[in-house]
Design a protein around this motif. Structure first.
Motif, mmCIF file in Angstrom:
data_model
loop_
_atom_site.group_PDB
_atom_site.id
_atom_site.type_symbol
_atom_site.label_atom_id
_atom_site.label_comp_id
_atom_site.label_asym_id
_atom_site.label_seq_id
_atom_site.Cartn_x
_atom_site.Cartn_y
_atom_site.Cartn_z
ATOM 1 N N SER A 263 0.880 -1.049 -0.290
ATOM 2 C CA SER A 263 -0.122 -0.022 0.109
ATOM 3 C C SER A 263 0.827 1.097 0.327
ATOM 4 C CB SER A 263 -0.524 0.165 1.257
ATOM 5 O OG SER A 263 -0.238 0.282 2.090
ATOM 6 N N GLU A 264 0.053 2.484 -0.444
ATOM 7 C CA GLU A 264 0.862 3.581 -0.772
ATOM 8 C C GLU A 264 1.788 4.180 0.785
ATOM 9 O OE1 GLU A 264 0.636 8.224 -2.740
ATOM 10 O OE2 GLU A 264 -1.316 7.171 -0.871
ATOM 11 N N ASP B 201 4.569 3.072 -8.676
ATOM 12 C CA ASP B 201 3.902 3.764 -10.289
ATOM 13 C C ASP B 201 4.106 2.181 -10.770
ATOM 14 O OD1 ASP B 201 3.674 5.636 -11.845
ATOM 15 O OD2 ASP B 201 4.941 6.667 -11.607
ATOM 16 N N HIS B 202 2.323 3.223 -11.082
ATOM 17 C CA HIS B 202 1.642 1.485 -11.642
ATOM 18 C C HIS B 202 2.258 1.906 -13.306
ATOM 19 C CE1 HIS B 202 -2.069 1.063 -9.149
ATOM 20 N NE2 HIS B 202 -0.857 0.922 -8.491
ATOM 21 N N GLU C 288 -9.179 -1.286 -10.745
ATOM 22 C CA GLU C 288 -8.636 0.187 -10.933
ATOM 23 C C GLU C 288 -9.619 0.859 -11.173
ATOM 24 O OE1 GLU C 288 -5.344 0.037 -13.650
ATOM 25 O OE2 GLU C 288 -3.693 0.616 -11.937
ATOM 26 N N LYS D 262 -9.416 6.381 -2.528
ATOM 27 C CA LYS D 262 -9.538 7.282 -4.084
ATOM 28 C C LYS D 262 -8.917 7.698 -4.804
ATOM 29 C CE LYS D 262 -13.932 5.779 -5.800
ATOM 30 N NZ LYS D 262 -15.583 5.627 -6.301
ATOM 31 N N PRO D 263 -7.311 8.265 -5.464
ATOM 32 C CA PRO D 263 -7.232 6.785 -6.530
ATOM 33 C C PRO D 263 -6.762 5.424 -5.328
ATOM 34 C CG PRO D 263 -5.004 8.540 -6.571
ATOM 35 C CD PRO D 263 -7.094 9.263 -5.216
ATOM 36 N N TYR D 264 -7.041 4.900 -6.494
ATOM 37 C CA TYR D 264 -6.063 3.841 -6.344
ATOM 38 C C TYR D 264 -4.270 3.529 -6.349
ATOM 39 C CZ TYR D 264 -5.284 -1.574 -6.499
ATOM 40 O OH TYR D 264 -4.447 -2.725 -6.364
ATOM 41 N N LEU D 265 -3.871 3.322 -5.431
ATOM 42 C CA LEU D 265 -2.554 3.522 -5.434
ATOM 43 C C LEU D 265 -1.894 2.424 -4.615
ATOM 44 C CD1 LEU D 265 -2.666 7.208 -4.471
ATOM 45 C CD2 LEU D 265 -1.980 6.467 -6.762
ATOM 46 N N HIS D 266 -0.749 2.696 -5.257
ATOM 47 C CA HIS D 266 0.490 1.227 -4.322
ATOM 48 C C HIS D 266 1.962 2.529 -3.971
ATOM 49 C CE1 HIS D 266 -1.711 -1.698 -5.835
ATOM 50 N NE2 HIS D 266 -1.764 -2.485 -5.039
ATOM 51 N N TRP E 297 -8.294 -0.750 1.171
ATOM 52 C CA TRP E 297 -7.559 -0.146 0.185
ATOM 53 C C TRP E 297 -8.695 -0.249 -1.098
ATOM 54 C CZ3 TRP E 297 -6.772 -3.629 -4.107
ATOM 55 C CH2 TRP E 297 -7.524 -5.119 -4.532
#
Length: 230
Positions: A51-52, A198-199, A218, A191-195, A187
């Motif tokens: 997760s972020e 970088d996707h 997403e 929003k936005p869906y992040l880790h 998770w």
């Protein structure tokens, strides 16, 4: 009556064979006992998700712990300092294709310290053998019963996510303390869906997008996807 008796015998024999089959083909990985040796000398297990919030943590301070990383964690810039004790992948599933899985595994093999073994679900072992040629590979399989106590030489409990596989591993190797970091139960509500990564750079999301495969979560439109939180 003689014909009916023969039919009954044939039917009973077929039913017996079907009932017997699952019990004959038990999943057994005796070598998974070796997993317990990995934890010797460690007092706690640290399970690291993607997760972020991981960006707010100095993960290098866990380098002396039994560290379990999962999924895309090999993309972390401090992975060589951390040197995870083991890295776990969830079982592949749609929309992940063999091509995407191969690219993802090969990227992991490139980034993950060579001394870190990987734990792979049985269905993905052939791809794993092609990608992790110089790395120790452990294999697990999950079933749909209670499967307790946790035993990685047999089927483990069916997980909702790879973090549940990691948690079962921490229990199996009998770590006195288990901590989970970077794993948010909500998770899909964020929003936005992040880790933490970088996707748009090498990752599972990157390879799926590269293949033109849409990632359903997403596009999550429900503000609170209850079925996932459950």
């Amino acid at each position: 009556m003689e014909i009916l008796d023969k039919i009954k015998k044939i039917t009973i024999h077929k039913i017996y064979k079907r009932l017997k089959k699952p019990f004959v083909k038990h999943f057994v990985r005796v070598e998974n006992v070796d997993l317990k040796a990995l934890v010797k000398g460690y007092k706690r297990a640290i399970i690291l998700g993607s997760s972020e919030t991981i960006n707010d943590i100095d993960i290098t301070k866990y380098a002396n712990d039994f560290v379990i990383t999962v999924g895309n964690f090999h993309e972390h810039p401090d992975i060589d300092i951390l040197k995870p004790s083991i890295h776990i992948f969830a079982a592949s599933h749609p929309p992940i294709t063999k091509e995407v899985l191969t690219k993802w595994y090969m990227r992991c093999d490139e980034k993950l310290p060579l001394e870190t073994p990987v734990l792979i679900e049985r269905r993905d072992i052939e791809v794993a053998k092609d990608c992790f040629k110089n790395r120790r590979i452990y294999i697990y399989k999950y079933g749909y019963g209670n499967n307790l106590p946790v035993d990685f030489t047999k089927e483990i409990m069916s997980p909702w996510s790879v973090s549940i596989v990691a948690l079962q591993l921490g229990i199996y190797v009998q770590c006195p303390e288990i901590y989970l970091l970077g794993i948010n139960h909500d998770w899909q509500c964020i929003k936005p869906y992040l880790h933490f990564y970088d996707h748009s750079k090498p990752s599972l999301e990157y390879y799926l997008n590269q293949a033109g495969i849409e990632i359903a979560y997403e596009k999550q439109k429900q503000p609170f996807p209850k079925e996932r939180l459950y």
